[in-house]
Write a protein that holds these residues in place. Sequence first.
Motif, PDB file in Angstrom:
ATOM      1  N   TYR A 106       1.403  21.231  -9.411  1.00 65.26           N
ATOM      2  CA  TYR A 106       2.233  20.590  -8.389  1.00 65.26           C
ATOM      3  C   TYR A 106       1.434  19.538  -7.608  1.00 65.26           C
ATOM      4  O   TYR A 106       0.236  19.708  -7.376  1.00 65.26           O
ATOM      5  N   PRO A 107       2.103  18.468  -7.167  1.00 62.98           N
ATOM      6  CA  PRO A 107       1.434  17.369  -6.464  1.00 62.98           C
ATOM      7  C   PRO A 107       1.402  17.579  -4.953  1.00 62.98           C
ATOM      8  O   PRO A 107       1.895  18.583  -4.419  1.00 62.98           O
ATOM      9  N   HIS A 108       0.863  16.601  -4.260  1.00 63.27           N
ATOM     10  CA  HIS A 108       0.795  16.651  -2.803  1.00 63.27           C
ATOM     11  C   HIS A 108       2.188  16.730  -2.179  1.00 63.27           C
ATOM     12  O   HIS A 108       2.412  17.499  -1.239  1.00 63.27           O
ATOM     13  N   GLY A 109       3.111  15.959  -2.697  1.00 59.03           N
ATOM     14  CA  GLY A 109       4.461  15.928  -2.150  1.00 59.03           C
ATOM     15  C   GLY A 109       5.379  16.969  -2.752  1.00 59.03           C
ATOM     16  O   GLY A 109       6.584  16.740  -2.929  1.00 59.03           O
ATOM     17  N   MET A 110       4.857  18.154  -3.031  1.00 55.13           N
ATOM     18  CA  MET A 110       5.630  19.174  -3.741  1.00 55.13           C
ATOM     19  C   MET A 110       6.803  19.715  -2.934  1.00 55.13           C
ATOM     20  O   MET A 110       7.752  20.263  -3.506  1.00 55.13           O
ATOM     21  N   LEU A 111       6.792  19.588  -1.617  1.00 55.33           N
ATOM     22  CA  LEU A 111       7.933  20.029  -0.819  1.00 55.33           C
ATOM     23  C   LEU A 111       9.193  19.240  -1.161  1.00 55.33           C
ATOM     24  O   LEU A 111      10.307  19.741  -1.001  1.00 55.33           O
ATOM     25  N   THR A 112       9.000  18.029  -1.653  1.00 50.00           N
ATOM     26  CA  THR A 112      10.125  17.197  -2.081  1.00 50.00           C
ATOM     27  C   THR A 112      10.409  17.373  -3.562  1.00 50.00           C
ATOM     28  O   THR A 112      11.546  17.625  -3.968  1.00 50.00           O
ATOM     29  N   THR A 113       9.374  17.274  -4.385  1.00 50.78           N
ATOM     30  CA  THR A 113       9.583  17.332  -5.834  1.00 50.78           C
ATOM     31  C   THR A 113       9.956  18.723  -6.323  1.00 50.78           C
ATOM     32  O   THR A 113      10.616  18.872  -7.354  1.00 50.78           O
ATOM     33  N   HIS A 114       9.530  19.754  -5.588  1.00 49.63           N
ATOM     34  CA  HIS A 114       9.781  21.131  -6.013  1.00 49.63           C
ATOM     35  C   HIS A 114      10.341  21.966  -4.862  1.00 49.63           C
ATOM     36  O   HIS A 114       9.994  23.141  -4.695  1.00 49.63           O
ATOM     37  N   ALA A 115      11.239  21.370  -4.105  1.00 49.59           N
ATOM     38  CA  ALA A 115      11.856  22.087  -2.980  1.00 49.59           C
ATOM     39  C   ALA A 115      12.585  23.340  -3.454  1.00 49.59           C
ATOM     40  O   ALA A 115      12.646  24.348  -2.738  1.00 49.59           O
ATOM     41  N   PHE A 155       0.831  -1.204   0.000  1.00 52.54           N
ATOM     42  CA  PHE A 155       0.000   0.000   0.000  1.00 52.54           C
ATOM     43  C   PHE A 155       0.868   1.257   0.000  1.00 52.54           C
ATOM     44  O   PHE A 155       0.651   2.190  -0.775  1.00 52.54           O
ATOM     45  N   TYR A 156       1.887   1.265   0.840  1.00 54.71           N
ATOM     46  CA  TYR A 156       2.771   2.430   0.924  1.00 54.71           C
ATOM     47  C   TYR A 156       3.585   2.596  -0.361  1.00 54.71           C
ATOM     48  O   TYR A 156       3.817   3.723  -0.814  1.00 54.71           O
ATOM     49  N   LEU A 157       3.992   1.501  -0.938  1.00 52.54           N
ATOM     50  CA  LEU A 157       4.724   1.581  -2.196  1.00 52.54           C
ATOM     51  C   LEU A 157       3.830   2.159  -3.298  1.00 52.54           C
ATOM     52  O   LEU A 157       4.270   3.001  -4.091  1.00 52.54           O
ATOM     53  N   ASP A 158       2.585   1.728  -3.326  1.00 48.58           N
ATOM     54  CA  ASP A 158       1.650   2.212  -4.338  1.00 48.58           C
ATOM     55  C   ASP A 158       1.381   3.708  -4.183  1.00 48.58           C
ATOM     56  O   ASP A 158       1.307   4.444  -5.178  1.00 48.58           O
ATOM     57  N   LEU A 159       1.236   4.171  -2.941  1.00 47.34           N
ATOM     58  CA  LEU A 159       0.983   5.592  -2.707  1.00 47.34           C
ATOM     59  C   LEU A 159       2.167   6.449  -3.145  1.00 47.34           C
ATOM     60  O   LEU A 159       2.010   7.476  -3.810  1.00 47.34           O
ATOM     61  N   ALA A 160       3.349   6.022  -2.745  1.00 51.60           N
ATOM     62  CA  ALA A 160       4.541   6.811  -3.033  1.00 51.60           C
ATOM     63  C   ALA A 160       4.879   6.836  -4.518  1.00 51.60           C
ATOM     64  O   ALA A 160       5.344   7.853  -5.047  1.00 51.60           O
ATOM     65  N   SER A 161       4.653   5.732  -5.192  1.00 51.64           N
ATOM     66  CA  SER A 161       4.988   5.666  -6.616  1.00 51.64           C
ATOM     67  C   SER A 161       3.850   6.166  -7.495  1.00 51.64           C
ATOM     68  O   SER A 161       3.993   6.236  -8.720  1.00 51.64           O
ATOM     69  N   GLY A 162       2.731   6.538  -6.887  1.00 53.17           N
ATOM     70  CA  GLY A 162       1.579   7.019  -7.631  1.00 53.17           C
ATOM     71  C   GLY A 162       1.161   8.427  -7.282  1.00 53.17           C
ATOM     72  O   GLY A 162       1.883   9.389  -7.569  1.00 53.17           O
ATOM     73  N   PRO A 163       0.011   8.591  -6.624  1.00 51.81           N
ATOM     74  CA  PRO A 163      -0.567   9.931  -6.471  1.00 51.81           C
ATOM     75  C   PRO A 163       0.166  10.880  -5.529  1.00 51.81           C
ATOM     76  O   PRO A 163       0.045  12.099  -5.698  1.00 51.81           O
ATOM     77  N   PHE A 164       0.907  10.381  -4.543  1.00 52.41           N
ATOM     78  CA  PHE A 164       1.505  11.282  -3.554  1.00 52.41           C
ATOM     79  C   PHE A 164       2.417  12.314  -4.225  1.00 52.41           C
ATOM     80  O   PHE A 164       2.334  13.508  -3.935  1.00 52.41           O
ATOM     81  N   TYR A 165       3.278  11.861  -5.100  1.00 54.68           N
ATOM     82  CA  TYR A 165       4.203  12.754  -5.795  1.00 54.68           C
ATOM     83  C   TYR A 165       3.781  13.054  -7.230  1.00 54.68           C
ATOM     84  O   TYR A 165       4.521  13.678  -7.984  1.00 54.68           O
ATOM     85  N   GLY A 166       2.599  12.579  -7.610  1.00 54.93           N
ATOM     86  CA  GLY A 166       2.155  12.771  -8.976  1.00 54.93           C
ATOM     87  C   GLY A 166       2.924  11.934  -9.975  1.00 54.93           C
ATOM     88  O   GLY A 166       2.937  12.226 -11.177  1.00 54.93           O
ATOM     89  N   PHE A 167       3.549  10.857  -9.478  1.00 61.30           N
ATOM     90  CA  PHE A 167       4.338  10.005 -10.368  1.00 61.30           C
ATOM     91  C   PHE A 167       3.460   9.164 -11.286  1.00 61.30           C
ATOM     92  O   PHE A 167       3.965   8.473 -12.173  1.00 61.30           O
ATOM     93  N   ASN A 168       2.145   9.223 -11.079  1.00 63.21           N
ATOM     94  CA  ASN A 168       1.213   8.529 -11.962  1.00 63.21           C
ATOM     95  C   ASN A 168       0.791   9.391 -13.149  1.00 63.21           C
ATOM     96  O   ASN A 168       0.012   8.957 -13.987  1.00 63.21           O
ATOM     97  N   ARG A 169       1.301  10.610 -13.220  1.00 62.41           N
ATOM     98  CA  ARG A 169       0.998  11.480 -14.360  1.00 62.41           C
ATOM     99  C   ARG A 169       1.899  11.109 -15.537  1.00 62.41           C
ATOM    100  O   ARG A 169       3.065  10.759 -15.359  1.00 62.41           O
ATOM    101  N   ALA A 170       1.357  11.237 -16.744  1.00 64.49           N
ATOM    102  CA  ALA A 170       2.066  10.789 -17.944  1.00 64.49           C
ATOM    103  C   ALA A 170       3.399  11.504 -18.143  1.00 64.49           C
ATOM    104  O   ALA A 170       4.358  10.919 -18.651  1.00 64.49           O
ATOM    105  N   ASP A 171       3.477  12.773 -17.758  1.00 62.71           N
ATOM    106  CA  ASP A 171       4.686  13.553 -18.010  1.00 62.71           C
ATOM    107  C   ASP A 171       5.600  13.638 -16.786  1.00 62.71           C
ATOM    108  O   ASP A 171       6.541  14.428 -16.762  1.00 62.71           O
ATOM    109  N   ALA A 172       5.341  12.829 -15.759  1.00 64.77           N
ATOM    110  CA  ALA A 172       6.098  12.922 -14.509  1.00 64.77           C
ATOM    111  C   ALA A 172       7.513  12.372 -14.657  1.00 64.77           C
ATOM    112  O   ALA A 172       7.733  11.352 -15.321  1.00 64.77           O
ATOM    113  N   LYS A 173       8.461  13.068 -14.021  1.00 62.19           N
ATOM    114  CA  LYS A 173       9.813  12.549 -13.893  1.00 62.19           C
ATOM    115  C   LYS A 173       9.887  11.807 -12.578  1.00 62.19           C
ATOM    116  O   LYS A 173       9.720  12.401 -11.507  1.00 62.19           O
TER     117      LYS A 173
END
Length: 276
Positions: A254-263, A157-175
């Motif tokens: 920007y995603p939920h985890g933007m403090l990390t992805t866009h620090a 469950f935690y792996l799915d959250l982190a690799s998906g919606p939390f950081y927006g990594f489920n978006r087509a253009d996500a790095k």
Amino acid sequence: MATLKLADGTEIFYKDWGPKDARPIVFHHGWPLSADDWDAQMLFFLSHGYRVIAHDRRGHGRSSQTDTGNDMNTYVADVMALTDHLDLRNAVHIGHSTGGGEAARYVAHAKPGRVAKLVLVGAVPPIMVQSEKNPGGTPRAVFDGFREALAANRAQFYLDLASGPFYGFNRADAKIYAGTVQNWWRQGMIGGAKAHYDCIAVFSETDFTEDLKAIDVPTLVMHGDDDQVVPIAASAELSIKLLKHGQFKVYRGYPHGMLTTHADVLNPDLLAFIKA
């Protein structure tokens, strides 16, 4: 390792870096993470001469894996005990997600002189769960699904959250950064399953409306408009209307985890607000 032992025996792990006579900034992490989620911010503000403090909420990270006391009022009482222990004055409190709720309630009830400013980032207030009073909220079934997934296979469950919606990594253009996903999973898995399970109800059902109304310090609300975890329309856009001295900054895409992805973007904005 710095820990504070509370009256009920719970030990709270915390970091306290920088000059003890410098202005303190206190960071409140989200579910189900730890103080480590603030690494990018703590190093940044440390380099600018601030004193930076972050704790692992009870049941999370390196704090005691509590099976009781996993509720917002107890979380805030723990913060009060820590700020008293460190005698923090004129502090800036910054909370992300669940930590935003914790920070808001703490600031609303803090002793005079303890708090100067507040920042809410992707924060859960006023209240997440959908109801007759909050028709735009997230349906309770979503949070029931969180509990079911956590109980069935927390690691996946935690792996799915982190690799998906939390950081927006489920978006087509996500790095996608594999290390970021692994670090999220690491933080989550060192916490207690019971406390994390209980905290789902805490972050989704706690009503912070009166706390927001009571806050009397300058408050910056920062939110990504592509936040898939705490949708902006049902959170920040409502919170800003309840604050006496609120400022609102929206981050497009920007995603939920933007403090990390866009620090690199958020840290300077935080600094500007603190210095103002």
